[in-house]
Design a protein around this motif. Sequence first.
Motif, PDB file in Angstrom:
ATOM      1  N   ASP A 106       0.819  -1.205   0.000  1.00 40.50           N
ATOM      2  CA  ASP A 106       0.000   0.000   0.000  1.00 40.50           C
ATOM      3  C   ASP A 106       0.859   1.262   0.000  1.00 40.50           C
ATOM      4  OD1 ASP A 106      -2.842  -1.105   2.045  1.00 40.50           O
ATOM      5  OD2 ASP A 106      -2.493  -1.134  -0.111  1.00 40.50           O
ATOM      6  N   PHE A 107       1.679   1.437   1.051  1.00 41.82           N
ATOM      7  CA  PHE A 107       2.298   2.746   1.278  1.00 41.82           C
ATOM      8  C   PHE A 107       3.649   2.931   0.607  1.00 41.82           C
ATOM      9  CE2 PHE A 107      -0.971   4.346   3.812  1.00 41.82           C
ATOM     10  CZ  PHE A 107      -1.428   3.336   4.644  1.00 41.82           C
ATOM     11  N   LYS A 110       2.394   1.865  -3.847  1.00 45.62           N
ATOM     12  CA  LYS A 110       1.394   2.761  -4.432  1.00 45.62           C
ATOM     13  C   LYS A 110       1.829   4.219  -4.348  1.00 45.62           C
ATOM     14  CE  LYS A 110      -2.518  -0.226  -3.368  1.00 45.62           C
ATOM     15  NZ  LYS A 110      -3.689  -0.423  -2.512  1.00 45.62           N
ATOM     16  N   PHE A 125       4.420   4.770   5.395  1.00 42.37           N
ATOM     17  CA  PHE A 125       4.787   3.378   5.658  1.00 42.37           C
ATOM     18  C   PHE A 125       5.280   3.233   7.090  1.00 42.37           C
ATOM     19  CE2 PHE A 125       5.920  -0.860   4.924  1.00 42.37           C
ATOM     20  CZ  PHE A 125       7.277  -1.102   5.094  1.00 42.37           C
TER      21      PHE A 125
ATOM     22  N   ARG B  85      -3.920   9.079  -0.803  1.00 42.19           N
ATOM     23  CA  ARG B  85      -3.952   8.237   0.397  1.00 42.19           C
ATOM     24  C   ARG B  85      -2.646   7.478   0.625  1.00 42.19           C
ATOM     25  NH1 ARG B  85      -9.144   4.782   1.173  1.00 42.19           N
ATOM     26  NH2 ARG B  85      -9.950   6.879   1.456  1.00 42.19           N
ATOM     27  N   TYR B  86      -2.017   7.004  -0.429  1.00 43.11           N
ATOM     28  CA  TYR B  86      -0.818   6.181  -0.255  1.00 43.11           C
ATOM     29  C   TYR B  86       0.452   6.921  -0.634  1.00 43.11           C
ATOM     30  CZ  TYR B  86      -4.412   2.631   0.033  1.00 43.11           C
ATOM     31  OH  TYR B  86      -5.519   1.916   0.395  1.00 43.11           O
ATOM     32  N   THR B  87       0.334   8.247  -0.834  1.00 40.30           N
ATOM     33  CA  THR B  87       1.484   9.012  -1.291  1.00 40.30           C
ATOM     34  C   THR B  87       2.204   9.648  -0.126  1.00 40.30           C
ATOM     35  OG1 THR B  87       0.304   9.503  -3.325  1.00 40.30           O
ATOM     36  CG2 THR B  87       2.196  10.878  -2.817  1.00 40.30           C
ATOM     37  N   SER B  88       3.502   9.341   0.023  1.00 45.72           N
ATOM     38  CA  SER B  88       4.344  10.031   1.000  1.00 45.72           C
ATOM     39  C   SER B  88       5.235  10.978   0.218  1.00 45.72           C
ATOM     40  CB  SER B  88       5.219   9.034   1.769  1.00 45.72           C
ATOM     41  OG  SER B  88       4.456   8.049   2.403  1.00 45.72           O
TER      42      SER B  88
END
Lengths: 143, 158
Positions: A106-107, A110, A125, B85-88
Amino acid sequence: MATPPIFSLLVINKSGGLIFNKDFTPVAKVELNDLLRVASIWHSLNAIATQLSPLPGCKGIELMEADTFNLHCLQTLTSTKFLLVVEPRSLLIPAVLQRVYELYSDFVLKNPFYEVEQVIKCDLFEEALEALMRGYPHSVMSV
Amino acid sequence: QVGHGTNELEDRLDRVGFDAGARLLELVSWRERVMKRKPEVLDMLRFIQGTVWPQLFGKTAEELQQGAAADDEYMIKDHELLLNRYTSLPRSYAGFNPGGALVAGIVRGMMETAGFPCLVTAHFSDHPTRPKPITTILIKLDQVVMKRQQQLEAGRRG
């Protein structure tokens, strides 16, 4: 508050390079260069084990037991390896590894800014991992 | 023509979003059995907030507001943009809203195709009740649209 029995997580890419490491309890400090070497050694040992195994269909080392810790390894179909260093009597670690793999897909995967096989630098994450470890073992009971 | 992006990545996302938005207008209109064009700005914005957003993200956009300072500015606010949502964000991209930039392009594509030329940008902004910053889509309507709105309103009064 009881110390969580999960010590640390390491993630190794398909070439044997360490792309992520995180300690969840205060552990002895290891130099990053030494950790990189340990990861490469594990990668090679894993490959040798698949050749040495007396049973057919061996994919790699899943568990290494020692006096003061156990080392669990989840190897994905893409040869990414997730290693958890835990206390010898910890429970449900394969389930924790599955959850870590889900959080990775996911983190990390994506994340449009993440380049595959490179060092993982994703805040979301790490936050999700911390939440998972704080909630352990309850966070993996329903898996 | 591109919406004014402060960097190349924003422009590229805007262009990709624009093409998607132009097509989305047709698709969503067909799915929702929209029979007539919407000449009014507010109707179009409500359509985007209340009909397009659920088709794309499974929920309506939380807020639709007119700009406080200017009447040619409107804001659509999403409290937790699905695309982010999953983007850092890497440190070198601090302040950049990647999902928002793509959505801004989509909104611009829909508005322009519906006959409302505008510039659309996306920002992160703090919200009093939300733990993380929310996404604000800022729509600045072209003068052509403002003049037409005035004519429409005069026509109604007349």
